[in-house]
Design an enzyme around this catalytic site. Structure first.
Site, PDB file in Angstrom:
ATOM      1  N   GLU A   1     -22.235 -35.543  -6.360  1.00  0.00           N
ATOM      2  CA  GLU A   1     -21.653 -34.192  -6.322  1.00  0.00           C
ATOM      3  C   GLU A   1     -21.271 -33.673  -7.708  1.00  0.00           C
ATOM      4  O   GLU A   1     -21.600 -32.534  -8.055  1.00  0.00           O
ATOM      5  CB  GLU A   1     -20.444 -34.171  -5.387  1.00  0.00           C
TER       6      GLU A   1
ATOM      7  N   LYS B   1     -17.496 -38.088   7.165  1.00  0.00           N
ATOM      8  CA  LYS B   1     -17.805 -38.556   5.804  1.00  0.00           C
ATOM      9  C   LYS B   1     -16.819 -39.627   5.344  1.00  0.00           C
ATOM     10  O   LYS B   1     -17.134 -40.428   4.476  1.00  0.00           O
ATOM     11  CB  LYS B   1     -17.777 -37.350   4.867  1.00  0.00           C
TER      12      LYS B   1
ATOM     13  N   ASP C   1     -13.066 -33.436  -8.762  1.00  0.00           N
ATOM     14  CA  ASP C   1     -13.559 -33.017  -7.447  1.00  0.00           C
ATOM     15  C   ASP C   1     -12.631 -33.526  -6.346  1.00  0.00           C
ATOM     16  O   ASP C   1     -12.638 -34.714  -6.020  1.00  0.00           O
ATOM     17  CB  ASP C   1     -14.982 -33.579  -7.264  1.00  0.00           C
TER      18      ASP C   1
END
Ligand code: AMP
Length: 634
Positions: A171, A70, A201
């Site tokens: 997200e 990622k 996050d």
């Protein structure tokens, strides 16, 4: 019957959730495990191991065991992040024909969407096993500040995995959805009319913060900011470096010169970091790290205390607070305007993260939901809502019965922006050779004067930003939808209206190498913007519109996304042909560009997805064949 699922495709772990009987829940495998390590290992047998089985191979077969994809997906080869990773990662990265990143495993070169597709295939299999039903559709989450290329590559991975990707969802928005659905924010006191929520996050590879406004059932993203190269992996590396220093000092073993040894230290470092979230000190046994000359184990233990870890990681965490300040500034808010702070991502389990967040926002973050699962739960809620809408939309309606109203996303249909009276259009010139630019690369070549796009003052304005009503993603209200979160029982709420924003501005290149902004950062999506340009040379028959994403004033300092070439335009004296350029940003945050010769009506369209769906058909076929050839074992 097929089920739609939500997938949080994390740097370190992937989590799958689904909605059933009006409740969203995380799907488990094995002995009730919820986290699927996002690790893929190519076994000598020809099988591909994914998840926990692949993690075990990191020690013994580090060159063929791929992780942290990622961090690299959708990035061009020459970017700093890729170059740094290339030195650090124990597996080999190579440059592809389009300047994309490829990984090598067992003598084969694979694209990053292919690697993510293996993880997604395994996630799909976990879901099918847990649900006892086939899974064909999914919502996949990405960090809010992923750019067009990273989103498109993630979507391509989903497709390669045999999934219909219903939406690429941010997200933090997914997390807010899960929290909002679960009504954690009001705790039964009755939710105030309007609340501002900051979602912090911190995952394995990325950090982002998003500020949302929750008004009743409407979730509107006010701003987002982040760093796609900052996360728990960096802390692991700091610890691994200390271990490597000590190993060198005590045993004269240079772990940095031996990727498998360094890889093993990284795994141990992560374990140590996680243990120190609940303990004051921890000693990790590293005897199996290597063998001395006569074959005996090396007596090597590494001890660390929580204060030592905190001292080492405070600099990184302070960087996250700076990003929070930027998000607040973009939302035109102060810290005191924030009502709740939600923590998402495995790394927020570090006690120092809560303390730092509290220090900045002057209030303690909410710690009610497992930060590893909240994103997948939100994705599942969105997935279920979108799948239901699909089902409704595909139902046959008798012609004499009026169709029931369906809340479809309201897509803006701005047509051309007329030039203000007396204003001249921007100028476009003939396309230059494509060879100097490849999608995703950032050319350092100055634009030759003869091929520049020159802005003319006064400039035709882009359509003003911030029209939430027009850019909303509407959903059918789900009367029985709910989130079940382990610590909090079953809670019910209606599906909200989501209003998401684009994290990065979108530009065309103008004369002198400047970036001319068509879509501003933080514009609600989906949206479209049109601006009119003109030709810059006499009797020009072609123009090229080059597109980049980012916040830098110089075009080349942003991420180059690609270009659209419009040929067959009417050959007229310069300035006499008007070219309307339209940027359409879809609900996934993926860009579509249109250029139209207004006098002739000729049009060119391009989806700027150079690493993803713009793979040549034979390339795509090869990628699909490899997916079929490799059996996935989890
Ligand atoms: P995510 O990308 O959200 O899956 O988060 C993964 C990151 O969270 C990795 O860096 C993990 O090492 C880290 N992490 C997971 N559990 C813990 C824990 N208990 N304490 C500290 N970090 C953790």
């Amino acid at each position: 019957m097929s089920v739609a699922i939500g997938i949080d495709l994390g740097t370190t772990n992937t989590v799958v959730a689904s909605v059933s009987g009006g409740e969203a829940f995380t799907l488990t495998y094995g002995d009730g495990q919820r986290l699927i390590p996002s690790v893929v290992s190519f076994h000598p047998s020809g099988q591909v191991l994914v998840g926990q089985k692949a993690v075990e191979r990191r020690f013994v077969d580090s060159e063929n065991t791929i992780f942290s994809v990622k961090r690299l997906i959708g990035r061009a080869w020459e970017t700093d992040d890729v170059q740094r990773a290339r030195v650090r990662l124990p597996f080999r990265l190579v440059e592809g024909m389009k300047h994309e990143v490829l990984v090598t495993a067992r003598g084969e070169e694979l694209t990053l969407p292919e690697i993510s597709a293996f993880v997604l295939r395994h996630a799909k299999a976990v879901a099918e096993e847990a649900l006892g039903e086939t899974v064909e559709q999914a919502v996949i989450t990405v960090p809010a500040n992923f750019n067009d290329l990273q989103r498109a590559a993630t979507k391509a991975a989903g497709k390669l995995a045999g999934l219909e990707v219903l939406r690429i969802l941010n997200e933090p928005t997914a997390a807010a959805l899960a929290y909002g659905q679960g009504q954690f924010l009001d705790e039964g006191k009755g939710r105030p009319k309007d609340e501002r929520v900051a979602i912090y996050d911190l995952g394995g590879g990325t950090f982002d913060v998003t500020i949302l406004d929750l008004a009743g059932n409407v979730f509107e993203v006010l701003s987002t900011a982040g760093d796609t190269a900052l996360g728990g992996d960096d802390i692991d590396q700091l610890i691994a470096d200390r271990m490597a220093d000590e190993l060198l000092k005590l045993h004269r073993i240079d772990a940095r010169a031996h990727p498998p040894v360094y890889g093993a230290l990284r795994v141990a470092a992560e374990r140590l970091k996680c243990e120190l979230s609940t303990r004051d000190e921890y000693t990790i046994d590293l005897r199996t790290i290597g063998y001395a000359e006569r074959g005996e184990e090396i007596p090597f233990n590494f001890r660390m205390t929580r204060p030592e870890l905190e001292w080492a990681s405070v600099g990184l965490l302070d960087r996250t607070l700076e990003v929070c300040g930027l998000a607040l500034q973009r939302a035109h808010l102060n810290v005191t305007d924030i009502d709740h702070i939600l923590l998402v991502g495995g790394c927020t389990r570090m006690p120092l993260v809560s303390r730092k967040v509290e220090q900045l926002f002057k209030k303690a973050p909410l710690l009610k939901v497992n930060p590893d699962e909240v994103v997948a739960l939100g994705a599942a809620i969105q997935s279920s809502a979108l799948a239901r809408r699909r089902t409704r939309a595909s139902m046959v309606v008798p012609s004499d019965v009026p169709e029931a109203p369906v809340d479809e996303p309201s897509i803006r249909t701005d047509s051309l922006v007329p030039l203000p009276a007396g204003a001249e259009p921007l100028e476009l010139d003939e396309p230059k050779s494509r060879s100097s630019r490849s999608p995703g690369s950032q050319s350092k070549q100055p634009l030759p004067a003869s091929t520049a796009i020159a802005p003319v003052i006064p400039k035709a304005p882009a359509v003003p930003t911030g029209m939430p009503g027009a850019a909303a993603i509407a959903q059918i209200p789900l009367r029985t939808q709910a989130v079940r979160v382990p610590s909090a029982g079953v809670l019910r709420a209606a599906a909200p209206l989501l209003i998401d924003v684009t994290p990065l501005s979108l530009h065309v290149e103008t004369a002198g190498g400047f970036a001319d902004r068509l879509i501003e950062t933080n514009t609600p999506v989906p949206c479209d913007r049109t601006r009119v340009f003109s030709t810059a040379s006499d009797f020009q028959t072609k123009v090229t519109i080059r597109v980049a994403q980012g916040e830098k004033p110089r075009f080349d300092d942003n991420t180059y996304l690609g270009e659209v070439e419009l040929s067959g335009i009417e050959p007229r004296p310069r300035g006499n042909v008007q070219i309307a350029v339209t940027f359409e940003l879809d609900a996934d945050g993926i860009l579509n560009v249109r250029a139209r010769d207004e006098s002739r009506g000729v049009e060119a369209t391009a989806r700027l997805q150079p690493f993803a769906t713009q793979h040549e058909p034979d390339e795509l076929a090869r990628m699909r064949q490899r997916q079929v050839r490799y059996g996935v074992v989890g």
